[in-house]
Design an enzyme around this catalytic site. Sequence first.
Site, PDB file in Angstrom:
ATOM      1  N   TYR A 137      -1.837   0.049  10.543  1.00  0.00           N
ATOM      2  CA  TYR A 137      -1.888  -0.378   9.147  1.00  0.00           C
ATOM      3  C   TYR A 137      -0.585  -0.049   8.428  1.00  0.00           C
ATOM      4  O   TYR A 137      -0.051  -0.879   7.683  1.00  0.00           O
ATOM      5  CB  TYR A 137      -3.079   0.289   8.445  1.00  0.00           C
ATOM      6  CG  TYR A 137      -3.271  -0.146   7.020  1.00  0.00           C
ATOM      7  CD1 TYR A 137      -3.536  -1.474   6.706  1.00  0.00           C
ATOM      8  CD2 TYR A 137      -3.212   0.780   5.981  1.00  0.00           C
ATOM      9  CE1 TYR A 137      -3.735  -1.881   5.399  1.00  0.00           C
ATOM     10  CE2 TYR A 137      -3.408   0.379   4.665  1.00  0.00           C
ATOM     11  CZ  TYR A 137      -3.663  -0.945   4.371  1.00  0.00           C
ATOM     12  OH  TYR A 137      -3.849  -1.338   3.064  1.00  0.00           O
ATOM     13  N   SER A 189       0.859  -1.179   0.000  1.00  0.00           N
ATOM     14  CA  SER A 189       0.000   0.000   0.000  1.00  0.00           C
ATOM     15  C   SER A 189       0.893   1.226   0.000  1.00  0.00           C
ATOM     16  O   SER A 189       2.060   1.165   0.415  1.00  0.00           O
ATOM     17  CB  SER A 189      -0.888   0.009   1.256  1.00  0.00           C
ATOM     18  OG  SER A 189      -1.496   1.265   1.450  1.00  0.00           O
TER      19      SER A 189
END
Length: 258
Positions: A156, A143
């Site tokens: 995250y 990501s």
Amino acid sequence: MATPTQEPRQRTAVVTGASSGIGAAIARDLARAGFAVVLTARRADRLETLAKEIRADGGTAEVHPLDVTDRVAANAFAGRLDFCDVLINNAGGAFGTEHIAQADPADWRHMYEVNVLGALHVTQALMPKLIASGDGVVVVLSSTASFTCYEGGGGYSAAKHGAHVLAETLRLEACGQPLRVVEVAPGMVHTEEFSLNRYRGDVGKADDVYAGVPDPLVADDVADVVTWAVTRPSHVNIDLLVVRPRAQAAQHKVHRIA
């Protein structure tokens, strides 16, 4: 008398987290590109629905329910496969948006187990088959959060940084072997479940993430990039490919319209 030429076998691609979103889109796209796709995720019913769709479209698909955080199950899954040419480590997710001072360590642990250890388990289990294929490819879906931190995203970002490190380190360690290691780092992608899971089922908060953003990425955009990367010639490795919507210049810089 000449020996008949053996027909080349169909290349096999394993996709983790294939029950929805980006994983399902990647599986469809790889099947259209000629791969026999192996669908894995925890939700067997969704995998079966996707497999039927792929077969109806003329593709080849088989279903293997799997929780990637279960090391024993990952090893057993690998033992049931005859071949693996491509592994798409897509299983992952974000859980919670609390700041570090209020964050639940269980959320951080869950994100690390799925995004990092899950990829590690399946990669290790399938590594012998990937190498034996003579042209193996491991794809890690990380990501843009893997290299840009933001408020409420500590757990995250930490997990996706771990996924990034897994890809970079494996590429170094596999140098000289018939294995390519590709990392694809998507930015803002509008899927049906990612933000909903992150906001613990709060539809309003999940929708607010994409409010006013003209044309965020969708799962098919990421699938297109992944398929392109794994179908390059054997000597070409796409180390890291960052893909964002035009409206997102950076993690914290997003154009929105009223």
